[in-house]
Design a protein around this motif. Sequence first.
Motif, short mmCIF file in Angstrom:
data_model
loop_
_atom_site.label_atom_id
_atom_site.label_comp_id
_atom_site.label_asym_id
_atom_site.label_seq_id
_atom_site.Cartn_x
_atom_site.Cartn_y
_atom_site.Cartn_z
N ASP A 169 33.19 45.11 38.21
CA ASP A 169 34.84 45.17 38.07
C ASP A 169 35.30 46.37 38.14
OD1 ASP A 169 34.24 45.69 35.70
OD2 ASP A 169 34.64 43.88 34.78
N VAL B 120 39.00 46.24 39.84
CA VAL B 120 39.67 45.80 39.00
C VAL B 120 40.24 46.68 37.91
CG1 VAL B 120 40.35 43.79 37.38
CG2 VAL B 120 38.98 43.63 39.45
N LYS B 121 39.41 47.27 37.29
CA LYS B 121 39.95 48.13 36.30
C LYS B 121 40.75 49.58 36.81
CE LYS B 121 35.68 47.45 33.59
NZ LYS B 121 34.29 48.13 33.13
N ASN C 130 42.78 49.23 39.44
CA ASN C 130 43.91 48.63 39.53
C ASN C 130 44.81 48.20 38.41
OD1 ASN C 130 44.03 49.22 42.21
ND2 ASN C 130 42.86 47.49 42.78
N LEU C 131 44.14 48.43 37.27
CA LEU C 131 44.73 47.99 35.75
C LEU C 131 44.87 46.44 35.66
CD1 LEU C 131 47.52 50.53 35.44
CD2 LEU C 131 45.29 50.73 34.72
N GLY C 132 44.05 45.70 36.58
CA GLY C 132 44.00 44.39 36.20
C GLY C 132 43.08 43.87 35.02
N ARG C 133 42.84 42.64 34.94
CA ARG C 133 42.28 41.85 34.02
C ARG C 133 40.79 42.09 34.35
NH1 ARG C 133 44.33 36.08 33.37
NH2 ARG C 133 43.04 35.99 31.54
N ILE C 134 39.98 42.67 33.22
CA ILE C 134 38.52 42.94 33.54
C ILE C 134 37.84 41.52 33.22
CG2 ILE C 134 38.63 45.44 33.18
CD1 ILE C 134 37.41 44.57 30.20
N THR D 229 35.78 40.19 35.88
CA THR D 229 35.32 39.83 37.18
C THR D 229 33.83 39.86 37.57
OG1 THR D 229 36.14 41.91 38.43
CG2 THR D 229 37.52 39.86 38.24
#
Length: 75
Positions: free
Chosen positions: A57, A60-61, A63-67, A69
């Motif tokens: 993931d 995602v990290k 892009n400052l998304g919710r880890i 995945t």
Amino acid sequence: MENIIRFSAQSLYDLTSFRKGEIKFGERIATIPENIAIEEYLKTSEEPFVLLGIPEDIGVKANLGRIGTASAWEN
């Protein structure tokens, strides 16, 4: 290869949303039968590609998304 999780035709069917007029990836992908060794199947297969999923993931990290995945493909 003991850590590889195989998809069966039934598991792909269960994950595929079928719609009239559409052909989904899960409808066309070939799976390796459980009673055949992966190495032997790959040596004799005429399939042009092999699809492997690797849990990660980092995108995602980044892009400052919710880890989380990385565990999306776990059964």
